[in-house]
Write a protein that holds these residues in place. Structure first.
Motif, short mmCIF file in Angstrom:
data_model
loop_
_atom_site.label_atom_id
_atom_site.label_comp_id
_atom_site.label_asym_id
_atom_site.label_seq_id
_atom_site.Cartn_x
_atom_site.Cartn_y
_atom_site.Cartn_z
N UNK A 1 54.00 10.38 25.95
CA UNK A 1 52.74 9.92 25.37
C UNK A 1 51.56 10.61 26.05
N UNK A 2 50.65 11.12 25.24
CA UNK A 2 49.44 11.72 25.79
C UNK A 2 48.23 11.06 25.15
N UNK B 1 46.48 18.88 23.47
CA UNK B 1 47.57 17.92 23.70
C UNK B 1 48.84 18.39 23.02
N UNK C 1 49.70 21.46 22.13
CA UNK C 1 50.21 22.65 22.81
C UNK C 1 50.88 22.29 24.13
N UNK C 2 50.25 21.37 24.85
CA UNK C 2 50.79 20.97 26.15
C UNK C 2 52.16 20.32 25.99
N UNK C 3 52.30 19.45 24.97
CA UNK C 3 53.59 18.80 24.73
C UNK C 3 54.65 19.84 24.33
N UNK D 1 54.67 23.05 25.01
CA UNK D 1 55.02 23.85 26.20
C UNK D 1 56.04 23.14 27.08
N UNK D 2 55.97 21.80 27.08
CA UNK D 2 56.87 21.04 27.95
C UNK D 2 58.23 20.78 27.29
#
Lengths: 392, 303
Positions: free
Chosen positions: A215-216, A230, A232-234, A236-237
């Motif tokens: 969750x972000x 958000x 992109x960050x998810x 990437x992970x």
């Protein structure tokens, strides 16, 4: 001299940064609305004190926190207002978009009442308190608030158990994900949001015991820059299915599509935005409900009707819906989701049937228990398998 | 994870970086433009709209730069011709532009575009670690990186830069050599607005492929603050902008770690970190405020 200048510069940089922080926090510009003082209308309402709320008006008012084209929450409510317009050609439909969740909303509602509205739909969660204030001053006006937990004599709230289709979408996501890592971009930590995240995770875990949902929080209902960050960050992970609880949903769905991951929609069917990655989604079907609520109010039957308190429409009432499946969802997944949907509708399946554990392993809903709607709408925890914290 | 954060730094820092380079040009000539936020918004909308109409994002860039310039022109006229207070005018223009773009942008909220997409640079993007961070971005990001050394060269190694800086430091020198300092300032403010507008285009047409009212959310104001902290040096402003972007990526990564840190605190991190880091840099050197700007900051009226 230089020193003095520098101190001055410091002062206003602090000022500039404060503005930046304030602006980042305040997602809606002041928009819409009447310019006159709220007190002006008080005298007018005195005469209507005895009439049944909602009767005798020439207009129906709708206020929205965002714009009608957001591929999301406001668009869904806007479509409902169009249905009212069609069903009641004699009633003028007044609409105000971009109404902030502040005293500004009171002014807009007062203006609508002056323009002949006896029925008002404040459609955002944060419009509740302004609406309660206005409702107190105008006992002859019926208010239907979307999603609220408080009611008044002439103010009822309505909502849908959107967590039911979200649970089903979670099942689809759990089945389709290759990494078992799902992502949820959310706004602010209100019970509605937490409830939906929990439903999604429980759905995914019902078919994939290892599924997790990251969750972000973005802190805003619609900030495309932060949404793209958000998503992109998810991605990437390692997340390969993204869903969201935002008012405008386009940016995240399109970002996911461009980066080749799957998405689950919210509020409306946005499958056209992601021809490859769209799985399914949850959507609102307000049209029939809005028309019915207006009918009840116009007939003077608001008090004592099912709408004068907290009305919650369910999947079986067709108030909330599961959106269409995407082209790349295989038939066995569709069949499984449809099967669970049938079970939800006939009551043999409840997403939150105990035992339900929270993130720390504490049992929140005991074995064999079914939570009430009120309990669910007061959700203040995230279930096991959700990664992330509730901001405090 | 570190690679993700650094990639995120460029992704979300580029719009701020472009706006801060523009503001730097304007401030070097002695005009502070708080309306940069407004120029970004105008650029974001103008660029998005033209991309919708023509299907060509490069035309969107031109349009966005032009729209940013228009907003800056209002500032230049009020400040330079009418002698209005620079800070008050800039703030007012910012809020004016928020309203203006919300009004004209309504029909674009649901529009879809084929905007700029990341273009991996052959060979370079295959370098482990660095390749993904630096060489897999949209064309506007590459251009913005190239802009910084060019700007530095023009400012500090060319006659053009001397004239620009003279307008911000010693306008009597310009008078003596037959150049109208007011004209130089006008051009600097317009150039600044243009770059801020292109920053807005990067946000709407390259990064998010969306237009939403007030979508810059204070990024333009951050750009203005960055310039001052960066002591009016292009490379430092660039670093500051990337740091701001990195902090945004960092707070999202930390959220996904599930560490028990309040998200509301994390929302402040980009601002705090940028503030702290640039303060540290600034401490080491005497401030080099352009003198004309110093007068504005000290409370004298602009003009």
């Amino acid at each position: 001299m230089k020193r003095r200048v520098w101190i001055k510069a410091n002062q206003w940089i602090a000022c500039a940064l404060t503005i930046a922080v304030l602006m980042a926090g305040c997602s809606q510009p002041g928009g819409g609305g009447g310019a006159s003082a709220p007190g002006a209308a008080d005298t007018e309402s005195a005469s209507g004190g005895t009439a049944a709320p909602g009767t005798g008006g020439t207009a129906v008012g709708f206020i929205f926190v965002g714009t009608k084209d957001d591929h999301g929450y406001n668009q869904a409510a806007y479509i409902g207002s169009e249905a009212v317009e069609k069903a009641y050609p004699d009633l003028k439909v007044l609409r105000a978009e971009n109404v902030p969740e502040t005293a500004e909303a009171e002014r807009v509602m007062e203006q609508m009442i002056r323009d002949g509205a006896k029925i008002i739909f404040p459609t955002s969660y944060g419009h509740l308190d302004p609406a309660l204030n206005v409702a107190k001053r105008h006992p002859d006006v019926a208010f239907f608030h979307q999603g609220g937990l408080k009611t008044a004599e002439n103010l009822g709230t309505y909502f849908g158990t959107i967590w039911e289709p979200i649970y089903l979408a979670g099942v689809a996501a759990g089945k389709m994900s290759k990494t078992g890592k799902l992502g949820y971009v959310v706004s602010v930590p209100i019970p509605q949001v937490l409830l939906n995240v929990n439903a999604f995770q429980l759905g995914a875990r019902s078919v994939n015991p290892n599924a997790t949902t990251s969750v972000v929080f973005t802190g805003s209902w619609c900030d495309p820059g932060q949404q793209a960050n958000a998503a992109n960050s998810l991605i990437d992970a390692g997340v390969d299915v993204i869903t969201q609880h935002q008012d405008c949903t386009k940016t995240i769905i399109e970002t996911a599509e461009r980066r080749g991951v799957m998405s689950v929609g919210y509020h409306t069917d946005a499958s056209e935005l992601a021809p490859n990655g769209w799985l399914t989604g949850s959507s609102w079907n307000w049209s029939d409900l809005f028309v019915d609520m207006v009918k009840v109010a116009v007939n003077g039957e608001f008090k004592g009707s099912k709408y004068d308190g907290k009305y919650r429409g369910m999947l079986k009432d067709d108030i909330v819906q599961l959106a269409n499946f995407g082209a790349n969802v295989p038939d066995d997944v569709k069949a499984l989701v449809e099967e669970k949907k049938a079970a939800l509708i006939d009551g043999t399946l409840h997403p939150f049937a105990g035992p339900v554990k929270d993130q720390t392993g504490n049992v929140r809903i005991a074995e064999g228990e079914l939570p009430t709607l009120d309990e669910l709408e007061a959700t203040d925890y995230l279930v096991e398998g959700v990664i992330g914290n509730i901001p405090k | 994870m570190i690679a993700d954060i650094l990639t995120g730094a460029l992704r979300s820092g580029t719009s701020v970086m472009l706006a801060s380079q523009g503001e730097l040009v304007s401030e070097r000539a002695g005009v502070i433009n708080l309306g940069t936020e407004g120029a970004m918004l105008a650029g974001a909308l103008g660029g998005f709209a033209v991309t919708v109409w023509t299907g060509n994002p490069w035309l969107g860039v031109l349009a966005g730069g032009f729209c940013g310039m228009l907003i800056a022109a209002i500032h230049a006229f009020l400040v330079l011709t009418c002698g209005a207070n620079q800070l008050a005018t800039g703030l007012t223009i910012m809020f004016f532009a928020i309203g203006l773009t919300s009004f004209f942008g309504r029909e674009f909220v649901s529009q879809r575009i084929v905007g700029f997409n990341p273009v991996p640079i052959p060979l370079l993007s295959d370098i482990p670690f660095v390749g993904g961070i630096l060489f897999n971005h949209d064309p506007l990001t590459y251009l913005s990186i190239a802009l910084v050394p060019c700007l530095w060269y023009a400012l500090f190694r060319k006659r053009l830069g001397v004239i620009l800086r003279a307008a911000g430091e010693r306008e009597e020198v310009l008078f003596a050599s037959g150049i109208n300092p007011k004209l130089v300032r006008y051009l600097a403010v317009l150039a600044g607005g243009c770059l801020a507008g292109v920053g807005g285009v990067q946000l709407s047409v390259a990064f998010t492929h969306s237009w939403v009212e007030n979508m810059t959310q204070g990024r333009g104001v951050v750009a203005v603050a960055l310039v001052i902290f960066a002591s009016w040096k292009p490379a430092r402003a660039m670093l500051g902008a990337y740091l701001f972007g990195a902090a945004q990526a960092l707070q999202l990564t930390v959220q996904q770690m599930g560490w028990p840190i309040s998200t509301f605190f994390l929302f402040m991190v980009p601002y705090l970190l940028t503030l702290a880091a640039l303060l540290v840099v600034e401490r080491r050197k005497q401030s080099v405020t352009p003198e004309a700007l110093g007068k504005v900051l000290a409370g004298d009226t602009g003009g």
